[in-house]
Design an enzyme around this catalytic site. Structure first.
Site, short mmCIF file in Angstrom:
data_model
loop_
_atom_site.label_atom_id
_atom_site.label_comp_id
_atom_site.label_asym_id
_atom_site.label_seq_id
_atom_site.Cartn_x
_atom_site.Cartn_y
_atom_site.Cartn_z
CE1 TYR A 144 -3.28 -2.73 0.01
CE2 TYR A 144 -3.74 -2.31 2.31
CZ TYR A 144 -4.00 -3.01 1.15
OH TYR A 144 -4.97 -3.98 1.13
CE LYS A 193 0.59 -17.90 -2.42
NZ LYS A 193 -0.26 -19.07 -2.26
CG ASP A 225 -2.80 -20.02 -0.35
OD1 ASP A 225 -2.03 -19.91 0.62
OD2 ASP A 225 -2.48 -20.60 -1.40
CG ASP A 249 -7.15 -4.09 4.05
OD1 ASP A 249 -8.13 -3.94 4.81
OD2 ASP A 249 -7.02 -3.45 2.99
CG ASP A 253 -12.86 -6.29 5.96
OD1 ASP A 253 -12.31 -5.64 6.88
OD2 ASP A 253 -13.51 -5.75 5.05
#
Ligand code: NAD
Length: 359
Positions: A144, A193, A225, A249, A253
């Site tokens: 980001y 990852k 994942d 992020d 959620d």
């Protein structure tokens, strides 16, 4: 000793929910002989309207010199129009605050209350094992904030965003996560990852080095994942999840959804200075603003996090959490968690929480 707490109520339901948290804190102060000094400043759309910017330099200074910040929420349709300079939109106030205070660690606990287990979309047999985890997300680095570009390569539209971390950025969030694990069930899962990304490989290396100083903490490594699947299949396995900005992020959620309601979830953003910021995870809910319908629990629990993390007032924080649990056990519900049944107002559930604290 007196604590100076800046209140940034913001827009929409912000003032209602922050007022609820303040009333709860005032009751806690009475009960435990603490002294909280509240300083109100503007942020978001209301700051833009009154001071010409979503956060003024003066407000930033007041925040920097305080002991902690409680924020409600910012934004709303009034400030979405093209007439508002994008650099002065309400959310820019929040981003500036995070950046200026270098709030690098975002903590989002996810707990499921027995009284609300029917609100979780997960099966009963999974929920019954309990969900009590915290995501420690790196907040001011990674993709980001990395270099990005949109351009044409041989006439083909092309774009990239760079995920870049240095070892110091990883070390400081890792130390924070390990310390958090030490206060909890002493289990840390690094989510990455690392089968593909070099940046993830560096995270693993650095976390392995830091782990030597926290021998009591059990460390696991999990690909993102797999983690997104495990959060649905077996969330009770997690205690502290440590991860980078973008994975945090997305996963946070997911965890807010599996625990049932947006209005219930608190968060803390921890910085390099001693000033940290506490806020519910939801937005300004303009559809219910000013109607006394908001669920204040996410903000009240954020205030409890402030007591624990910023002021080391563990008993006081636990008293708030127990009062919230009791109110839910007594079947008091705001509209968002009532499943269409009877519901109480924001002010009424706040009073009920205060009444339990008072006893
Ligand atoms: P939102 O979280 O404000 O609302 C989504 C839905 O959840 C709405 O139906 C709302 O009524 C409900 N809701 C949210 N919090 C609730 C609470 N405490 N009690 C009861 N119901 C609640 O998200 P949105 O509608 O996408 O965004 C509205 C505004 O908030 C936008 O301007 C957005 O930019 C802003 N926003 C701000 C923040 C922040 O300040 N940190 C975060 C997200 C969105």
């Amino acid at each position: 000793m007196s604590k100076n707490i800046v209140l940034l109520k913001g827009d929409g339901i912000g003032p209602e929910i922050v007022d609820s948290a303040v009333k709860v804190l005032e009751e806690i102060a009475k009960k435990f002989g603490q002294e909280f000094n509240f300083i109100e400043r503007l942020v978001g759309g209301i700051a833009y309207d009154n001071e010409g910017a979503p956060i003024s330099d003066e407000t930033l200074e007041v925040c920097k010199n305080s002991d902690a910040i409680i924020l409600g929420a910012v934004g709303g349709p009034k400030w979405d129009s093209d007439e508002v300079d994008p650099k002065k939109r309400p959310e820019q106030g929040l981003l500036k605050l995070r950046k200026e205070l270098d709030l690098y660690a975002n903590l989002r606990p996810a707990t499921i209350y027995a009284a609300l287990k029917d609100d979780s979309p997960l099966k009963d047999r999974i929920v019954e094992k309990g969900i009590d985890l915290i995501i420690v997300r790196e907040l001011v680095g990674g993709i980001y904030f990395g270099e990005r570009k949109t351009y044409e390569e041989d006439g083909i539209r092309t774009a990239y965003d760079i995920e870049k971390y240095n070892e110091n950025e990883i070390k400081r969030i890792a130390k924070y996560a390990f310390k958090t694990a030490m206060r909890r069930r002493k289990k840390l899962t690094l989510v990455d990852k690392a089968n593909v990304l070099d940046s993830s490989k560096l995270w693993r290396k650095v976390i392995g080095e830091i782990a030597k100083y926290f021998a009591e903490v059990e460390v696991n490594y999990m690909y993102v994942d797999n983690c997104s699947m495990q959060l649905i299949a077996n969330p009770s396995q997690f205690d502290v999840i440590l991860t980078n900005n973008i994975f945090g992020d997305i996963l946070s959620d997911e965890t807010s959804m599996i625990t049932g309601s947006l209005g219930m979830q608190p968060s803390a953003s921890i910085g390099v200075s001693r000033v940290n910021m506490y806020e519910p995870i939801h937005g300004s809910a303009p559809d219910i603003a000013g109607k006394d319908l908001a669920n204040p629990i996410g903000t009240i629990l954020s205030a409890a996090m402030m007591l624990e993390y910023s002021f080391d007032m563990k008993k006081e924080a636990e008293t708030i959490r127990n009062a919230v649990e009791k109110v839910l056990d007594n079947n008091l519900r705001t509209k968002d968690i009532s499943s269409g049944k009877d519901f109480v107002k924001c002010s009424e559930i706040t009073e009920a929480i205060i009444e339990i604290i008072r006893k």
